[in-house]
Design a protein around this motif. Structure first.
Motif, PDB file in Angstrom:
ATOM      1  N   TYR A 146     -19.853 -19.358 -29.721  1.00  0.00           N
ATOM      2  CA  TYR A 146     -19.276 -18.600 -30.841  1.00  0.00           C
ATOM      3  C   TYR A 146     -17.904 -18.090 -30.445  1.00  0.00           C
ATOM      4  CZ  TYR A 146     -18.949 -15.421 -34.854  1.00  0.00           C
ATOM      5  OH  TYR A 146     -18.555 -14.799 -36.004  1.00  0.00           O
ATOM      6  N   PHE A 147     -16.896 -18.389 -31.292  1.00  0.00           N
ATOM      7  CA  PHE A 147     -15.563 -17.821 -31.122  1.00  0.00           C
ATOM      8  C   PHE A 147     -15.010 -17.488 -32.491  1.00  0.00           C
ATOM      9  CE2 PHE A 147     -10.874 -18.254 -30.745  1.00  0.00           C
ATOM     10  CZ  PHE A 147     -10.674 -17.127 -29.958  1.00  0.00           C
ATOM     11  N   PHE A 148     -14.769 -16.189 -32.696  1.00  0.00           N
ATOM     12  CA  PHE A 148     -14.281 -15.702 -33.992  1.00  0.00           C
ATOM     13  C   PHE A 148     -12.950 -15.011 -33.790  1.00  0.00           C
ATOM     14  CE2 PHE A 148     -13.762 -12.686 -37.423  1.00  0.00           C
ATOM     15  CZ  PHE A 148     -14.184 -13.392 -38.543  1.00  0.00           C
ATOM     16  N   ASP A 149     -11.892 -15.570 -34.383  1.00  0.00           N
ATOM     17  CA  ASP A 149     -10.547 -14.987 -34.355  1.00  0.00           C
ATOM     18  C   ASP A 149     -10.000 -15.031 -35.778  1.00  0.00           C
ATOM     19  OD1 ASP A 149      -8.017 -14.108 -33.868  1.00  0.00           O
ATOM     20  OD2 ASP A 149      -7.368 -15.843 -32.703  1.00  0.00           O
ATOM     21  N   ASP A 150     -10.316 -13.981 -36.562  1.00  0.00           N
ATOM     22  CA  ASP A 150     -10.011 -13.929 -37.996  1.00  0.00           C
ATOM     23  C   ASP A 150     -10.867 -14.910 -38.794  1.00  0.00           C
ATOM     24  OD1 ASP A 150      -8.110 -11.919 -37.682  1.00  0.00           O
ATOM     25  OD2 ASP A 150      -6.502 -13.376 -37.347  1.00  0.00           O
ATOM     26  N   GLU A 151     -11.309 -15.972 -38.161  1.00  0.00           N
ATOM     27  CA  GLU A 151     -12.236 -16.911 -38.763  1.00  0.00           C
ATOM     28  C   GLU A 151     -13.004 -17.609 -37.640  1.00  0.00           C
ATOM     29  OE1 GLU A 151      -9.999 -19.730 -40.986  1.00  0.00           O
ATOM     30  OE2 GLU A 151      -8.940 -20.535 -39.250  1.00  0.00           O
ATOM     31  N   GLU A 205      -5.986 -19.063 -26.972  1.00  0.00           N
ATOM     32  CA  GLU A 205      -6.699 -18.044 -27.739  1.00  0.00           C
ATOM     33  C   GLU A 205      -7.675 -17.255 -26.862  1.00  0.00           C
ATOM     34  OE1 GLU A 205      -6.197 -17.309 -30.865  1.00  0.00           O
ATOM     35  OE2 GLU A 205      -4.970 -19.007 -31.531  1.00  0.00           O
ATOM     36  N   LEU A 206      -8.053 -17.843 -25.733  1.00  0.00           N
ATOM     37  CA  LEU A 206      -8.992 -17.173 -24.828  1.00  0.00           C
ATOM     38  C   LEU A 206      -8.295 -16.240 -23.851  1.00  0.00           C
ATOM     39  CD1 LEU A 206     -11.316 -20.193 -23.901  1.00  0.00           C
ATOM     40  CD2 LEU A 206     -11.510 -18.614 -25.835  1.00  0.00           C
ATOM     41  N   ASP A 207      -6.966 -16.297 -23.796  1.00  0.00           N
ATOM     42  CA  ASP A 207      -6.205 -15.518 -22.820  1.00  0.00           C
ATOM     43  C   ASP A 207      -6.126 -14.062 -23.240  1.00  0.00           C
ATOM     44  OD1 ASP A 207      -5.829 -17.976 -21.676  1.00  0.00           O
ATOM     45  OD2 ASP A 207      -3.743 -18.203 -22.298  1.00  0.00           O
ATOM     46  N   GLU A 208      -7.181 -13.324 -22.930  1.00  0.00           N
ATOM     47  CA  GLU A 208      -7.250 -11.914 -23.342  1.00  0.00           C
ATOM     48  C   GLU A 208      -8.002 -11.106 -22.293  1.00  0.00           C
ATOM     49  OE1 GLU A 208      -5.610 -10.764 -25.702  1.00  0.00           O
ATOM     50  OE2 GLU A 208      -5.378 -12.293 -27.257  1.00  0.00           O
ATOM     51  N   ASP A 209      -7.959  -9.809 -22.494  1.00  0.00           N
ATOM     52  CA  ASP A 209      -8.738  -8.846 -21.716  1.00  0.00           C
ATOM     53  C   ASP A 209      -9.969  -8.524 -22.560  1.00  0.00           C
ATOM     54  OD1 ASP A 209      -9.793  -6.673 -20.469  1.00  0.00           O
ATOM     55  OD2 ASP A 209      -7.899  -5.654 -20.125  1.00  0.00           O
ATOM     56  N   THR A 231      -7.662  -6.002 -35.464  1.00  0.00           N
ATOM     57  CA  THR A 231      -8.770  -6.906 -35.758  1.00  0.00           C
ATOM     58  C   THR A 231      -9.582  -7.169 -34.497  1.00  0.00           C
ATOM     59  OG1 THR A 231      -7.345  -8.834 -35.389  1.00  0.00           O
ATOM     60  CG2 THR A 231      -7.556  -8.019 -37.652  1.00  0.00           C
ATOM     61  N   ILE A 232     -10.827  -7.575 -34.684  1.00  0.00           N
ATOM     62  CA  ILE A 232     -11.745  -7.774 -33.562  1.00  0.00           C
ATOM     63  C   ILE A 232     -12.070  -9.254 -33.430  1.00  0.00           C
ATOM     64  CG2 ILE A 232     -13.924  -7.081 -32.533  1.00  0.00           C
ATOM     65  CD1 ILE A 232     -13.908  -4.652 -34.376  1.00  0.00           C
ATOM     66  N   ASP A 233     -11.892  -9.775 -32.217  1.00  0.00           N
ATOM     67  CA  ASP A 233     -12.274 -11.153 -31.908  1.00  0.00           C
ATOM     68  C   ASP A 233     -13.588 -11.127 -31.118  1.00  0.00           C
ATOM     69  OD1 ASP A 233      -9.824 -11.768 -33.010  1.00  0.00           O
ATOM     70  OD2 ASP A 233      -8.824 -11.956 -31.067  1.00  0.00           O
ATOM     71  N   PHE A 234     -14.404 -12.165 -31.293  1.00  0.00           N
ATOM     72  CA  PHE A 234     -15.681 -12.263 -30.591  1.00  0.00           C
ATOM     73  C   PHE A 234     -15.765 -13.610 -29.879  1.00  0.00           C
ATOM     74  CE2 PHE A 234     -16.474  -9.209 -33.954  1.00  0.00           C
ATOM     75  CZ  PHE A 234     -17.187  -8.213 -33.298  1.00  0.00           C
ATOM     76  N   ASN A 354     -12.926  -6.292 -43.746  1.00  0.00           N
ATOM     77  CA  ASN A 354     -12.386  -5.312 -42.812  1.00  0.00           C
ATOM     78  C   ASN A 354     -12.692  -5.639 -41.356  1.00  0.00           C
ATOM     79  OD1 ASN A 354     -15.092  -4.816 -42.609  1.00  0.00           O
ATOM     80  ND2 ASN A 354     -15.018  -2.729 -43.415  1.00  0.00           N
ATOM     81  N   GLY A 355     -13.374  -6.751 -41.093  1.00  0.00           N
ATOM     82  CA  GLY A 355     -13.677  -7.117 -39.714  1.00  0.00           C
ATOM     83  C   GLY A 355     -14.826  -6.354 -39.109  1.00  0.00           C
ATOM     84  N   GLY A 356     -15.498  -5.493 -39.906  1.00  0.00           N
ATOM     85  CA  GLY A 356     -16.650  -4.746 -39.407  1.00  0.00           C
ATOM     86  C   GLY A 356     -17.815  -5.669 -39.122  1.00  0.00           C
ATOM     87  N   THR A 357     -18.709  -5.217 -38.255  1.00  0.00           N
ATOM     88  CA  THR A 357     -19.845  -6.023 -37.843  1.00  0.00           C
ATOM     89  C   THR A 357     -21.143  -5.379 -38.306  1.00  0.00           C
ATOM     90  OG1 THR A 357     -18.631  -6.735 -35.877  1.00  0.00           O
ATOM     91  CG2 THR A 357     -21.000  -7.124 -35.892  1.00  0.00           C
ATOM     92  N   ASP A 358     -22.002  -6.171 -38.944  1.00  0.00           N
ATOM     93  CA  ASP A 358     -23.315  -5.712 -39.393  1.00  0.00           C
ATOM     94  C   ASP A 358     -24.388  -6.370 -38.529  1.00  0.00           C
ATOM     95  OD1 ASP A 358     -21.850  -4.509 -41.400  1.00  0.00           O
ATOM     96  OD2 ASP A 358     -22.236  -6.114 -42.848  1.00  0.00           O
ATOM     97  N   TYR A 359     -25.490  -5.630 -38.319  1.00  0.00           N
ATOM     98  CA  TYR A 359     -26.596  -6.141 -37.518  1.00  0.00           C
ATOM     99  C   TYR A 359     -27.897  -5.991 -38.307  1.00  0.00           C
ATOM    100  CZ  TYR A 359     -23.265  -5.883 -33.666  1.00  0.00           C
ATOM    101  OH  TYR A 359     -22.158  -6.044 -32.867  1.00  0.00           O
TER     102      TYR A 359
END
Length: 488
Positions: A146-151, A205-209, A231-234, A354-359
């Motif tokens: 799974y990789f989410f960056d705005d989509e 796109e993976l080059d992050e902290d 925004t939040i990336d996963f 809004n980029g929020g996450t639901d569980y």
């Protein structure tokens, strides 16, 4: 250096003096927590919580008179502001602000006390990063499931097998390509995983902290909050391709889903726990892709489907909705399957807005954490028994009871409610549910005046066999409405 954080109204009104006598001095708890949250180079930095920028501060002189404002847009800017303050000056946070917890949950904060509790709570909890994380990472191979960056961009990494060596080198290998990279852990109390795979698309796109949300022998879940737009990336690694948390086997998932009954054990909607809205319902997923949620007083029908995607398995839910405050609307979504077994199904959804996450979790046993929820069956039976009238309705301080004089209300077992006087019959819907704050009565009369004023999710203050008292706090202006039904 002394600085304080105080609430300010949302209309950008700037206070002329410190509204809070409890100042936060240099080296005080909140001062230290804010510094540790913003300073990534601090050996005791806190990485399990992040502020969502921009954040506005009001600046005061030693006489507690406002001298200016400053908006910060990143941890670096916040750290610079804190370190630049002169002795005897103060700052005040403009609340509300939002923070992101280690698991990606976005929480709204309205006071200093709430902020201290959240930061200190996650710091003391260790952020959920296991002590043997390096061993987990460097053992065996990993795949991006799974990789989410705005989509959702998981498919960009299909076919690549990732290995992380103990010398901090990394590789992504496919049948035709090898991409070299590196990895490191920050030295903070809750370490972040720093990845670098060069400047070539899509690996840049993976080059992050990356914040480490979860790490086991089988799965590593990461998130990153953009310093620009917040925004939040996963990013999720698993041991097998296209795992989706459940191995990607849609057939096994469907067999599990359609066996016996399920109960909602968690519904967290953008940081708000709404599990108790479903505590009375038993869910049955049928092989013909229909689903039925049944309580003692209500039945909700819907449909479901399970599909394979680049991120794994998706569970699509679609329940029939009645009224504007129907809690089942929050279940209607395309859910990513995080994991599943015979006893529990864990789902997640990242909002496209809004980029929020639901569980959402389904378990085999009813949720037991709604001790303050009250007895929905008892109140439901009380309202079903006999006829009622509006004894009182106060709308934000304005007594409007007269508008309902002469109306008799009948609450029916099919979820309908009738309001009848000599000239008019108005039809609506009703239900009694539990929430984290207790019992709620949901009313919806559509656009029928004056009963459209009752269209809301009402908190139950108290009830007897002959009287039900309700209240509602407006989500707009914060005003409070009061509604009382009396039995005829």
């Amino acid at each position: 250096m002394i600085f304080g954080a105080y609430a300010c109204s949302e209309d950008d009104t700037q206070p002329t003096e410190n509204p809070d006598s409890s100042l936060i001095a240099n080296n005080s708890e909140l001062a230290d927590l804010l510094l540790r949250t913003s300073d990534v180079n601090n050996t005791s930095s806190i990485d399990c919580i992040d502020l969502l920028y921009p954040v506005t501060f009001f600046i005061y002189d030693s006489n507690q008179q406002q001298t200016g404002t400053q908006t910060v847009n990143s941890d670096g800017e916040l750290l610079a502001l804190l370190l630049s303050l002169e002795s005897g000056t103060y700052i005040a946070l403009q609340f509300p602000i939002s923070v992101v917890l280690q698991d990606g949950t976005v929480v709204t904060v309205n006071s200093n006390a709430e902020l201290v509790t959240l930061i200190s709570g996650c710091a003391s909890g260790g952020g959920g990063v296991p002590s043997d994380f390096e061993t987990i990472l460097t053992s065996g191979s990993w795949f991006i499931t799974y990789f989410f960056d705005d989509e959702d961009e998981t498919s960009d990494f299909a076919g690549y097998e990732f290995t992380f060596a103990t010398d901090n080198t990394a590789q992504a290998v496919s049948a035709t390509t090898t991409v070299d990279g590196s990895w490191n852990l920050t030295t903070s109390t809750t370490p972040d995983l720093i990845l670098y795979f060069g400047e070539s698309d899509p690996f840049d796109e993976l080059d992050e902290d990356w914040d480490i949300i979860e790490a086991t022998q089988d799965i590593i879940k990461l998130k990153h909050i953009s310093g620009g737009d917040g925004t939040i990336d996963f990013l999720t690694f698993e041991r097998t391709p296209n795992g989706g948390g459940g191995g990607g086997n849609t057939s096994d998932f469907v067999d599990n889903l359609t066996t016996s009954v399920w109960y909602v054990n968690l519904l967290e909607d953008d940081g708000v726990d709404e599990t108790c809205d479903y505590v009375d319902y038993e869910f049955t997923f049928n092989a013909n892709q229909t689903v039925i949620a049944t309580s003692n007083s209500n039945t909700v029908n819907g449909t479901w489907s399970a599909t394979s995607s680049n991120s794994g398995i998706d569970l699509v839910l679609n329940f029939e909705i009645t009224g504007g405050d129907d809690p089942f609307e929050d279940l209607n979504d395309d859910w990513d399957v995080i994991s599943f077994d015979a006893q529990i199904i864990k789902l997640m959804d990242v909002s496209g807005g809004n980029g929020g996450t639901d569980y959402l979790d389904f378990g085999r046993n009813p949720y037991q954490g709604c001790s303050g929820g009250g007895n929905t069956t008892e109140l439901t039976n009380i309202l079903l028994d006999g006829q009622w009238f509006v004894e009182s309705y106060i709308d934000d301080g304005d007594d409007q009871t007269i508008d309902y004089n002469g109306y008799v209300l009948t609450f029916n077992s099919d979820g309908s409610v009738l309001a009848v006087n000599n000239n008019n019959t108005i039809t609506g819907t009703w239900s009694v549910v539990t929430s984290g704050s207790g019992l709620d009565v949901n009313l919806d009369f559509g656009t029928a005046v004056p009963f459209d004023e009752f269209n809301d999710d009402w908190d139950v203050v108290t009830y007897t066999t002959t009287r039900v008292e309700l209240f509602d706090v407006s989500g707009g202006n914060g005003g409070t409405d009061y509604l009382t039904f009396q039995k005829l």
